[in-house]
Design an enzyme around this catalytic site. Structure first.
Site, short mmCIF file in Angstrom:
data_model
loop_
_atom_site.label_atom_id
_atom_site.label_comp_id
_atom_site.label_asym_id
_atom_site.label_seq_id
_atom_site.Cartn_x
_atom_site.Cartn_y
_atom_site.Cartn_z
N LYS A 81 0.68 -1.29 0.00
CA LYS A 81 0.04 -0.01 -0.05
C LYS A 81 1.04 1.20 -0.01
O LYS A 81 0.75 2.27 -0.91
CB LYS A 81 -0.93 0.35 1.31
CG LYS A 81 -1.88 -1.10 1.53
CD LYS A 81 -2.89 -1.25 2.61
CE LYS A 81 -1.81 -1.20 4.08
NZ LYS A 81 -1.24 -2.03 4.25
N ARG A 134 11.25 -1.83 11.07
CA ARG A 134 10.18 -1.35 12.05
C ARG A 134 10.07 -2.49 13.23
O ARG A 134 10.08 -3.59 12.79
CB ARG A 134 9.02 -1.21 11.21
CG ARG A 134 8.84 0.10 10.58
CD ARG A 134 7.57 0.17 9.67
NE ARG A 134 6.32 -0.39 9.98
CZ ARG A 134 5.31 -0.38 8.99
NH1 ARG A 134 5.34 0.56 7.96
NH2 ARG A 134 4.04 -0.92 9.61
N ARG A 172 -0.84 -8.87 13.49
CA ARG A 172 -1.23 -7.91 12.44
C ARG A 172 -2.17 -8.67 11.55
O ARG A 172 -3.16 -7.96 11.18
CB ARG A 172 -0.04 -7.06 11.81
CG ARG A 172 0.44 -6.08 12.81
CD ARG A 172 1.79 -5.96 12.25
NE ARG A 172 1.89 -4.94 10.89
CZ ARG A 172 2.91 -4.75 10.31
NH1 ARG A 172 3.94 -4.97 10.55
NH2 ARG A 172 2.66 -3.85 9.32
N ARG A 194 -9.90 0.94 8.91
CA ARG A 194 -9.28 -0.34 9.25
C ARG A 194 -10.24 -1.24 10.08
O ARG A 194 -10.06 -2.36 10.43
CB ARG A 194 -7.89 -0.54 10.12
CG ARG A 194 -6.54 -0.62 9.29
CD ARG A 194 -5.73 -0.27 10.50
NE ARG A 194 -4.44 -1.01 9.89
CZ ARG A 194 -3.39 -0.55 9.27
NH1 ARG A 194 -3.62 0.55 8.83
NH2 ARG A 194 -2.43 -1.32 8.90
N ARG A 213 11.66 -5.54 4.76
CA ARG A 213 11.43 -4.33 4.69
C ARG A 213 12.57 -3.65 5.36
O ARG A 213 12.63 -3.75 6.58
CB ARG A 213 10.13 -4.01 5.26
CG ARG A 213 9.94 -2.45 5.19
CD ARG A 213 8.31 -2.09 5.34
NE ARG A 213 7.64 -2.38 5.95
CZ ARG A 213 6.37 -2.42 6.22
NH1 ARG A 213 5.78 -1.80 5.45
NH2 ARG A 213 5.69 -3.23 6.97
P1 AP5 Z 1 4.95 -1.44 1.79
O1 AP5 Z 1 4.45 -0.83 0.60
O2 AP5 Z 1 5.65 -0.94 2.86
O3 AP5 Z 1 3.59 -2.34 2.23
P2 AP5 Z 1 2.35 -1.74 3.22
O4 AP5 Z 1 1.01 -2.49 2.70
O5 AP5 Z 1 2.31 -0.23 2.95
O6 AP5 Z 1 2.81 -2.34 4.60
P3 AP5 Z 1 2.47 -1.60 6.09
O7 AP5 Z 1 3.11 -2.84 6.94
O8 AP5 Z 1 3.07 -0.37 6.09
O9 AP5 Z 1 1.22 -1.53 6.26
P4 AP5 Z 1 0.36 -1.56 7.72
O10 AP5 Z 1 -1.10 -1.53 7.03
O11 AP5 Z 1 0.52 -2.80 8.43
O12 AP5 Z 1 1.15 -0.42 8.34
P5 AP5 Z 1 0.76 0.87 8.66
O13 AP5 Z 1 1.80 1.66 8.52
O14 AP5 Z 1 -0.54 1.17 7.73
O15 AP5 Z 1 5.67 -3.18 1.25
C1 AP5 Z 1 6.16 -3.77 2.15
C2 AP5 Z 1 7.56 -4.24 1.86
O16 AP5 Z 1 7.30 -5.07 0.38
C3 AP5 Z 1 8.47 -3.30 1.45
O17 AP5 Z 1 9.81 -3.58 1.84
C4 AP5 Z 1 8.52 -3.26 0.00
O18 AP5 Z 1 9.67 -2.67 -0.62
C5 AP5 Z 1 8.04 -4.40 -0.55
N1 AP5 Z 1 7.10 -4.51 -1.76
C6 AP5 Z 1 6.13 -3.79 -1.92
N2 AP5 Z 1 5.44 -4.18 -3.07
C7 AP5 Z 1 6.29 -5.20 -3.47
C8 AP5 Z 1 6.18 -5.96 -4.83
N3 AP5 Z 1 5.18 -5.83 -5.83
N4 AP5 Z 1 6.94 -6.85 -5.24
C9 AP5 Z 1 7.97 -7.02 -4.14
N5 AP5 Z 1 8.13 -6.44 -2.85
C10 AP5 Z 1 7.25 -5.33 -2.72
O19 AP5 Z 1 0.23 0.72 9.95
C11 AP5 Z 1 0.94 0.27 11.16
C12 AP5 Z 1 0.30 0.19 12.41
O20 AP5 Z 1 -0.02 1.65 12.66
C13 AP5 Z 1 -0.77 -0.87 12.44
O21 AP5 Z 1 -0.40 -1.98 12.62
C14 AP5 Z 1 -1.66 -0.16 13.57
O22 AP5 Z 1 -1.18 -0.66 14.83
C15 AP5 Z 1 -1.50 1.48 13.39
N6 AP5 Z 1 -2.57 1.91 12.64
C16 AP5 Z 1 -2.37 2.43 11.40
N7 AP5 Z 1 -3.57 2.75 10.63
C17 AP5 Z 1 -4.51 2.51 11.85
C18 AP5 Z 1 -6.02 2.57 11.85
N8 AP5 Z 1 -6.57 3.18 10.67
N9 AP5 Z 1 -6.52 2.37 12.88
C19 AP5 Z 1 -5.92 1.64 13.95
N10 AP5 Z 1 -4.62 1.56 14.08
C20 AP5 Z 1 -3.76 1.70 12.75
#
Ligand code: AP5
Length: 218
Positions: A13, A160, A171, A88, A127
């Site tokens: 994402k 992270r 997660r 979420r 990552r």
């Molecule tokens: P990346 O693009 O970083 O993936 P992502 O989907 O953004 O992953 P996240 O782990 O950041 O998502 P998340 O939803 O768990 O975390 P968030 O920060 O929102 O890609 C991942 C890896 O794969 C990278 O190394 C990339 O290079 C590689 N990659 C990507 N695409 C690829 C491809 N096509 N081929 C090969 N490799 C690839 O949230 C973190 C925390 O914050 C949550 O767990 C929660 O505790 C809190 N939080 C956030 N939002 C909320 C909410 N709305 N409500 C409550 N808590 C929340």
């Protein structure tokens, strides 16, 4: 254009959102990033949120809704934005509907990136993120030019806290029980697009762009 990008943790994402924000000139609203930035600045919100984040748990709905609402309200009805990682929970999705109605706005598209769980683990474990500018890398799929150093700003790369295996497992469980039901919430509204995330970065991006062209957007 008003986009929502969803998918399980590690689906890509953030990687895809960054390109969409640049190309379509959108305001990025990434709740995960907002919490991490608040933590880096030593703010109470960030410190409290990090207690949940590092264990892989969700931050409280009311707190999360409020920070998104403040950001959306500031931007107003004509804003062009991309929501990454929000909503979420169904409660958050309902709150978002109210917020958008309140500011006279609506979603153009909900992009759901679909990936296999085996790939997720591999992506998250590899990552690395820049401490200074948050640029994201992968040890195998997107390595930096110099190991441990950001190509963009020469900042230090780190893993992270919530990318450690125990947290990742939690997660994924939370995604299944609380976040996946949102897909049904958006089905039938004519805005949901499923994108195959099991392809190269470029192929995923090109599929998203094609899907956006096929949808009417403002
Ligand atoms: P990346 O693009 O970083 O993936 P992502 O989907 O953004 O992953 P996240 O782990 O950041 O998502 P998340 O939803 O768990 O975390 P968030 O920060 O929102 O890609 C991942 C890896 O794969 C990278 O190394 C990339 O290079 C590689 N990659 C990507 N695409 C690829 C491809 N096509 N081929 C090969 N490799 C690839 O949230 C973190 C925390 O914050 C949550 O767990 C929660 O505790 C809190 N939080 C956030 N939002 C909320 C909410 N709305 N409500 C409550 N808590 C929340």
């Amino acid at each position: 254009m008003k986009l929502l990008v969803m998918g399980p943790p590690g689906a890509g994402k953030g990687s895809q959102s960054k390109k969409l924000v640049e190309e379509y000139d959108l305001t990025s609203i990434s709740t995960g990033e907002m919490f991490r930035e608040a933590y880096k600045r030593g703010e109470k919100l960030g410190i409290e949120a990090m207690e949940y984040i590092k264990e892989g748990n969700l931050v409280d709905d009311d707190i999360t809704n409020e920070i998104v609402y403040q950001r959306l309200k500031k931007k107003g009805p004509d804003s062009r934005f991309l929501l990454d990682g929000y909503p979420r929970t169904v409660k958050q999705a309902e709150a978002l509907d109210k917020m958008l109605a309140d500011i006279g706005s609506r979603l153009t598209a909900v992009i759901n990136i679909v990936v296999d769980y085996d790939a997720i683990l591999e992506r998250m474990v590899g990552r690395r993120v820049c401490k200074s500018c948050s640029e994201t890398y992968h040890t195998m799929f997107r390595p930096p030019n110099v190991e441990g150093v950001c190509d963009v700003c020469s900042g230090e790369l780190y893993q992270r806290e919530d990318d450690k295996p125990a947290s990742v497992k939690n997660r994924l469980n939370i995604y299944e029980s609380k976040t996946r039901p949102i897909i049904d919430y958006y089905k039938g509204r004519g805005v949901l697009v499923n994108i195959n995330g099991m392809q190269s970065f470029e192929a995923v991006y090109s599929d998203i762009k094609r899907a956006l062209r096929e949808l009417r957007h403002d």
